[in-house]
Design a protein around this motif. Structure first.
Motif, short mmCIF file in Angstrom:
data_model
loop_
_atom_site.label_atom_id
_atom_site.label_comp_id
_atom_site.label_asym_id
_atom_site.label_seq_id
_atom_site.Cartn_x
_atom_site.Cartn_y
_atom_site.Cartn_z
N SER A 221 0.83 -1.19 0.00
CA SER A 221 0.00 0.00 0.00
C SER A 221 0.87 1.25 0.00
CB SER A 221 -0.96 0.00 1.19
OG SER A 221 -0.24 0.11 2.40
N GLN A 222 2.01 1.20 0.65
CA GLN A 222 2.94 2.33 0.60
C GLN A 222 3.44 2.53 -0.83
OE1 GLN A 222 6.04 1.41 3.37
NE2 GLN A 222 5.01 2.42 5.08
N LEU B 263 2.87 5.83 -3.01
CA LEU B 263 3.98 6.56 -3.61
C LEU B 263 3.83 6.66 -5.12
CD1 LEU B 263 7.02 5.25 -1.56
CD2 LEU B 263 6.06 7.54 -1.52
N ALA B 264 3.30 5.62 -5.74
CA ALA B 264 3.07 5.65 -7.18
C ALA B 264 2.03 6.71 -7.53
CB ALA B 264 2.63 4.28 -7.69
N ARG B 265 0.96 6.78 -6.73
CA ARG B 265 -0.06 7.80 -6.97
C ARG B 265 0.50 9.21 -6.76
NH1 ARG B 265 -3.96 6.18 -3.02
NH2 ARG B 265 -3.45 4.00 -3.10
N THR C 55 3.62 10.14 -7.12
CA THR C 55 4.52 10.43 -8.24
C THR C 55 3.72 10.80 -9.48
OG1 THR C 55 6.11 8.85 -7.35
CG2 THR C 55 6.41 9.50 -9.64
N GLU C 56 2.64 10.07 -9.71
CA GLU C 56 1.79 10.38 -10.86
C GLU C 56 1.19 11.78 -10.75
OE1 GLU C 56 -2.35 8.68 -12.78
OE2 GLU C 56 -1.04 7.29 -11.69
N MET C 57 0.70 12.12 -9.55
CA MET C 57 0.14 13.45 -9.33
C MET C 57 1.21 14.52 -9.49
SD MET C 57 -2.39 12.58 -6.12
CE MET C 57 -2.64 14.27 -5.67
N HIS C 58 2.41 14.24 -9.01
CA HIS C 58 3.51 15.22 -9.13
C HIS C 58 3.89 15.41 -10.59
CE1 HIS C 58 7.83 16.42 -8.96
NE2 HIS C 58 7.33 17.30 -8.08
N ASP C 59 3.94 14.30 -11.35
CA ASP C 59 4.29 14.39 -12.76
C ASP C 59 3.24 15.17 -13.56
OD1 ASP C 59 6.59 12.98 -12.25
OD2 ASP C 59 5.79 11.05 -12.97
N LYS D 39 5.42 11.61 4.83
CA LYS D 39 4.30 11.12 5.65
C LYS D 39 4.00 9.64 5.35
CE LYS D 39 -0.47 12.24 6.76
NZ LYS D 39 -1.62 13.08 6.45
N VAL D 40 4.06 9.25 4.06
CA VAL D 40 3.77 7.86 3.70
C VAL D 40 4.86 6.92 4.21
CG1 VAL D 40 3.64 6.28 1.72
CG2 VAL D 40 2.39 8.42 1.68
#
Length: 141
Positions: A110-111, A115-117, A119-123, A138-139
């Motif tokens: 789940s971490q 983190l993938a989500r 990174t996607e939002m940041h990209d 935080k994660v």
């Protein structure tokens, strides 16, 4: 020189063969003895007095005790060994399934998903660099 000195050529080749043969038999004997003693303790069908009787028989008269034990309980001995090996395999498989697929690794996956989500939002530009670092910290903690 006041004594007999034994040189290597004083010990005949056949003597070396017999020494190695009897040493090998002794090693095999002790392996069988330890396996019989382990089987006595592993057997759940024997009560305490039965285990004590077999153990005393094997310790006090080792050759006769081991041979009688193998003749009387040898077939059951191999069945118990097979059942014990299967139980160890099931326990190992269960441990691998727990470790690889569920349990503590579930929080790890789940971490990874979070983190993938992030990174996607940041990209995509939905969150700033500072927000990404704060959320990642935080994660991970």
């Amino acid at each position: 020189m006041a004594g007999n000195i034994n040189l290597a050529f004083d010990y005949p080749l056949l003597g070396v063969f017999w020494t190695i043969f009897f040493f090998g038999l002794a090693v095999l004997w002790f392996m069988l003895l330890f396996r019989v003693v382990a089987d006595i303790f592993r057997d759940h069908d024997l009560d305490g007095w039965g285990k004590t009787g077999w153990l005393l028989f094997v310790i006090l008269l080792p050759f006769l005790g081991v041979f009688v034990y193998v003749v009387v309980r040898g077939r059951q001995m191999s069945a118990r060994e097979t059942a014990h090996a299967q139980a160890r395999q099931r326990a190992f498989d269960s441990y691998v399934r727990t470790t690889a697929g569920t349990g503590s690794s579930r929080t790890g996956s789940s971490q990874v998903e979070q983190l993938a989500r992030l990174t996607e939002m940041h990209d995509k530009g939905a969150i700033s660099d500072q927000e990404f670092q704060d959320a990642k910290t935080k994660v991970l903690h």
